[in-house]
Write an enzyme that holds these catalytic residues in place. Structure first.
Site, PDB file in Angstrom:
ATOM      1  N   ASP A  57       0.825  -1.209   0.000  1.00  0.00           N
ATOM      2  CA  ASP A  57       0.000   0.000   0.000  1.00  0.00           C
ATOM      3  C   ASP A  57       0.861   1.261   0.000  1.00  0.00           C
ATOM      4  OD1 ASP A  57      -2.292   1.550   0.039  1.00  0.00           O
ATOM      5  OD2 ASP A  57      -2.614   1.347   2.193  1.00  0.00           O
ATOM      6  N   HIS A  95      -2.332  -0.535  11.833  1.00  0.00           N
ATOM      7  CA  HIS A  95      -1.815  -1.810  11.335  1.00  0.00           C
ATOM      8  C   HIS A  95      -0.320  -1.715  11.024  1.00  0.00           C
ATOM      9  CE1 HIS A  95      -3.411   0.588   7.918  1.00  0.00           C
ATOM     10  NE2 HIS A  95      -2.208   0.329   7.431  1.00  0.00           N
ATOM     11  N   ASP A 200      -2.958   8.094  10.553  1.00  0.00           N
ATOM     12  CA  ASP A 200      -3.544   7.408   9.408  1.00  0.00           C
ATOM     13  C   ASP A 200      -4.448   6.283   9.880  1.00  0.00           C
ATOM     14  OD1 ASP A 200      -3.554   6.692   6.439  1.00  0.00           O
ATOM     15  OD2 ASP A 200      -2.870   4.826   7.352  1.00  0.00           O
ATOM     16  N   GLU A 240      -7.143  11.952  10.333  1.00  0.00           N
ATOM     17  CA  GLU A 240      -7.641  11.735   8.973  1.00  0.00           C
ATOM     18  C   GLU A 240      -8.894  10.870   9.039  1.00  0.00           C
ATOM     19  OE1 GLU A 240      -6.696   9.214   4.952  1.00  0.00           O
ATOM     20  OE2 GLU A 240      -6.298   8.508   6.978  1.00  0.00           O
ATOM     21  N   ASP A 298      -4.862  10.161  -1.937  1.00  0.00           N
ATOM     22  CA  ASP A 298      -6.042   9.336  -2.127  1.00  0.00           C
ATOM     23  C   ASP A 298      -6.959   9.997  -3.156  1.00  0.00           C
ATOM     24  OD1 ASP A 298      -5.152   7.455  -0.303  1.00  0.00           O
ATOM     25  OD2 ASP A 298      -6.179   8.395   1.389  1.00  0.00           O
ATOM     26  N   ASP A 351     -11.889   1.198  -2.814  1.00  0.00           N
ATOM     27  CA  ASP A 351     -12.557   2.250  -2.069  1.00  0.00           C
ATOM     28  C   ASP A 351     -13.882   2.593  -2.732  1.00  0.00           C
ATOM     29  OD1 ASP A 351     -10.567   2.879  -0.015  1.00  0.00           O
ATOM     30  OD2 ASP A 351      -9.321   3.368  -1.729  1.00  0.00           O
ATOM     31  N   LEU A 352     -14.930   2.564  -1.936  1.00  0.00           N
ATOM     32  CA  LEU A 352     -16.263   2.789  -2.469  1.00  0.00           C
ATOM     33  C   LEU A 352     -16.663   4.259  -2.452  1.00  0.00           C
ATOM     34  CD1 LEU A 352     -18.072  -0.177  -0.686  1.00  0.00           C
ATOM     35  CD2 LEU A 352     -17.055  -0.153  -2.963  1.00  0.00           C
ATOM     36  N   GLN A 354     -14.565   7.146  -3.144  1.00  0.00           N
ATOM     37  CA  GLN A 354     -13.655   8.104  -3.744  1.00  0.00           C
ATOM     38  C   GLN A 354     -13.611   7.946  -5.259  1.00  0.00           C
ATOM     39  OE1 GLN A 354      -9.871   7.401  -1.829  1.00  0.00           O
ATOM     40  NE2 GLN A 354     -10.448   8.484   0.022  1.00  0.00           N
TER      41      GLN A 354
END
Length: 498
Positions: A57, A95, A200, A240, A298, A351-352, A354
Site C-alpha cells: 500500500d 496496522h 492514518d 484523517e 487518495d 474504495d467505495l 472516492q
C-alpha cells in the site's frame, strides 16, 4: 502549526531517484536559491518514507515504522529538512506489515511469541463468537469483511483482523506491545525534529464487539490519549477521517486538526452546477481547525458530502443524491473517461467512496477555473495543503495505472527533475505558485474572515486585519471573478488568473 501553505508529497515521486539522496534532493528543491520551489512552502507533509516504501500500500504498510527507507536517505536527512520547513509525518496507528519482524515472530511462535497479543484476531474482538448481525454492524469502506484467514508458519490457523489488505495486519493499540510500538514511533519522530503527525486510519483503530468499530466514543478516547502523549513531545496531531459531514464537525471539536475533505467535491459541485449554495452552506458550518485540501494521495471524497450511510432514518448530505451521482459522472466526462478506469471496482481499487483522478483533470484542464478553485481553498480558514501532482497541474498517469492496476496510482506520478523544471515553467503553475506566495505573505490572512452577502450564484470571501485586506469574488454562472488585496503602499492590487 504555521499558517502557511504546505506541500504534500512522496519523497521519491518528486524528482527522486531512490539512490539514497532523495531527501537531500527534496530539501534542495524546497530551499536552495534558484530552485523552482525555493521558499514556496511553509511546511511539507512527507507521505510514508519508512522501510519499505513499496509494499502492498505504497508505504502505508510499514515493515519498520522507525526506519527511513535507505533508498531515500536517513534520519539525519529528515532532521536537516526540518531546519528549512516544518515537517509532518504519518503515524500508521491501525496496522503494520505482515512482513514486519513482530508479525514474523508471532507467525513462527504463535502464542509463545512476545508479540502474541499485538495482532488482532477475530477471537480477540469477539471472544464469545460473532453473529452475522455483529459482522454486518462493522463499518466498511470496502467490500467484504475486515478479516483474513491465515495459516501461520508454525501451522496454526487464525482469522486475522485486516481492515485494508491481507498484508496489513491490525494491531491491538491498547496492548502493552501496541502502546510501546506507537510510543517508539513518536519518540523517534520527536528526536528528529518532526513536530506534526497525521494519524492514518485512526478511525478504525479501536474494535468493539457489537459496534461499528469506527469512530466510536472509545476511538475518541484513544485519540485523546495519543494526542496527549504526542503533545508532551511537542508534536501536534492531525486526524484523517472520511465520514458524513456532521461526524467531521463532531470530530473536529475533540481533536487538534482535521482535514476538510468536504471541500474538494463541493468546489467541483459549484463549478459543475454553477451554484455556490452548497459550498456557502458548508463554509458557514465547517470546522476552522482544518487543513484545507483539494487533492491528496487518495481520491476525491464522495462520502464526505453525501447522506449518512450509517443512518437508516436518513440524514441528508450537503448536496442531493441525484446531483452527487451526476457530479461523479461529470468528473468522468471531464477526464475523458480516464477516472472511470481507476474508480470503484476498476483497477483493483476497492474504495467505495472516492473518485480517483487528478484535480486538474477533474476540472477538465481549465486553467482559470483550476486557479479559482485553489483561491477558494486558500481563502477558507485553516492551513492549506497542496498535493505535489496538483502543484504541477498534473494529468492522469494512465501508464502507471496500466502497470500497477492500482486505481490511486492515476494520481501518483513519478516526476523527474526535468519534468519538474518544465512544469514549473508552465503559466498555470507559475500563477499557482504566485497565489501560494500571496497566501503565505499577505497579513490579511492572519486576521478576520467573513463571507459577504451575495446570491447563491456568487461566492464572496474577505479577510481583514487593520488596514490590510484581501477579497475573492466568483460568479459561478459566468466565471466572472476578482481577487483583490491591499498593496504595501496603501493602494489596491489584483491577482491575474490568466
Amino acid at each position: 502549526m504555521k499558517n502557511q501553505v504546505q506541500l504534500i508529497t512522496y519523497v521519491d515521486r518528486l524528482g527522486g531517484q531512490r539512490d539514497g539522496a532523495d531527501l537531500a534532493r527534496l530539501k534542495r528543491l524546497l530551499s536552495e536559491p534558484g530552485a523552482p520551489l525555493a521558499g514556496v512552502f511553509g511546511g511539507v507533509h512527507l507521505l510514508p518514507f519508512f522501510h519499505a516504501i513499496d509494499g502492498a500500500d505504497a508505504g502505508f504498510d510499514p515493515i519498520d515504522h522507525t526506519q527511513v527507507d535507505p533508498r531515500l536517505g536517513g534520519w539525519a536527512d529528515i532532521k536537516s529538512l526540518t531546519e528549512v520547513v516544518d515537517v509532518m509525518a504519518d503515524v500508521i496507528v491501525n496496522h503494520m506489515s505482515s512482513e514486519s519482524p513482530q508479525f514474523q515472530d508471532y507467525s513462527e511462535k504463535g502464542e509463545a511469541s512476545a508479540y502474541a497479543g499485538l495482532f488482532l484476531t477475530l477471537d480477540a474482538v469477539f471472544p464469545q463468537g460473532a453473529s452475522e448481525r455483529d459482522l454486518l454492524a462493522v463499518y466498511r469502506p470496502r467490500p467484504g469483511l475486515p478479516l483474513t484467514y491465515a495459516t501461520l508458519k508454525n501451522g496454526e490457523r487464525r482469522i486475522l483482523w485486516t481492515t485494508f489488505t491481507a498484508a496489513q495486519i491490525d494491531i491491538a493499540v491498547h496492548h502493552p506491545q501496541g502502546r510501546a510500538y506507537l510510543a517508539s514511533i513518536l519518540r523517534t519522530f520527536a528526536d528528529h525534529g518532526i513536530r506534526m503527525v497525521r494519524l492514518d486510519a485512526v478511525g478504525y483503530a479501536i474494535k468493539k464487539a457489537g459496534d461499528s468499530c469506527f469512530m466510536m466514543p472509545e476511538t475518541f478516547d484513544f485519540i485523546g490519549e495519543f494526542a496527549q502523549e504526542a503533545r508532551a513531545l511537542g508534536i501536534e496531531v492531525l486526524v484523517e477521517i472520511h465520514a458524513y459531514y456532521q461526524r467531521q464537525i463532531e470530530i473536529a471539536a475533540q481533536v487538534d486538526w482535521v482535514y476538510d475533505f468536504a471541500l474538494p467535491p463541493l468546489v467541483l459541485h459549484a463549478f459543475n452546477f454553477k451554484t455556490a449554495a452548497a459550498l456557502k452552506r458548508w463554509v458557514g458550518i465547517r470546522p476552522t481547525n482544518a487543513l484545507t485540501v483539494l487533492d491528496t494521495h487518495d481520491g476525491i471524497g464522495i462520502i464526505d458530502i453525501g447522506a449518512d450511510a450509517s443512518d437508516r432514518a436518513g440524514h441528508p448530505g450537503l448536496v442531493p443524491p441525484a446531483e452527487l451521482d451526476q457530479l461523479v459522472e461529470r468528473i468522468h466526462a471531464a477526464s475523458q473517461g480516464e477516472s472511470r478506469k481507476a474508480t470503484g471496482a476498476a483497477a483493483s481499487n476497492l474504495d467505495l467512496y472516492q473518485v480517483n483522478c487528478t484535480f486538474f483533470d477533474a476540472m477538465g484542464r481549465d486553467e482559470t477555473a483550476y486557479l479559482l478553485a485553489r483561491a477558494i481553498q486558500f481563502f477558507l480558514p485553516g492551513v492549506p495543503q497542496v498535493y505535489y501532482v496538483g502543484l504541477l497541474a498534473g494529468h492522469n498517469d494512465m501508464d502507471l495505472l496500466a502497470r500497477s492496476q492500482v486505481g490511486r496510482d492515476i494520481n501518483r506520478h513519478y516526476y523527474t527533475e526535468a519534468e519538474i523544471a518544465a512544469d514549473c515553467a508552465r503559466p498555470v503553475v507559475q500563477r499557482l505558485i504566485g497565489l501560494i506566495r500571496l497566501r503565505n505573505s499577505h497579513p490579511a490572512f492572519q486576521g478576520d474572515f467573513a463571507v459577504l452577502a451575495s446570491d447563491d450564484t456568487v461566492l464572496h470571501l474577505r479577510w481583514s486585519q487593520g488596514a490590510n485586506w484581501a477579497e475573492l469574488r466568483i460568479d459561478f454562472t459566468t466565471l466572472a471573478h476578482a481577487l483583490s488585496y491591499s498593496a504595501a503602499d496603501g493602494g489596491r492590487a489584483a491577482f491575474a488568473f490568466s
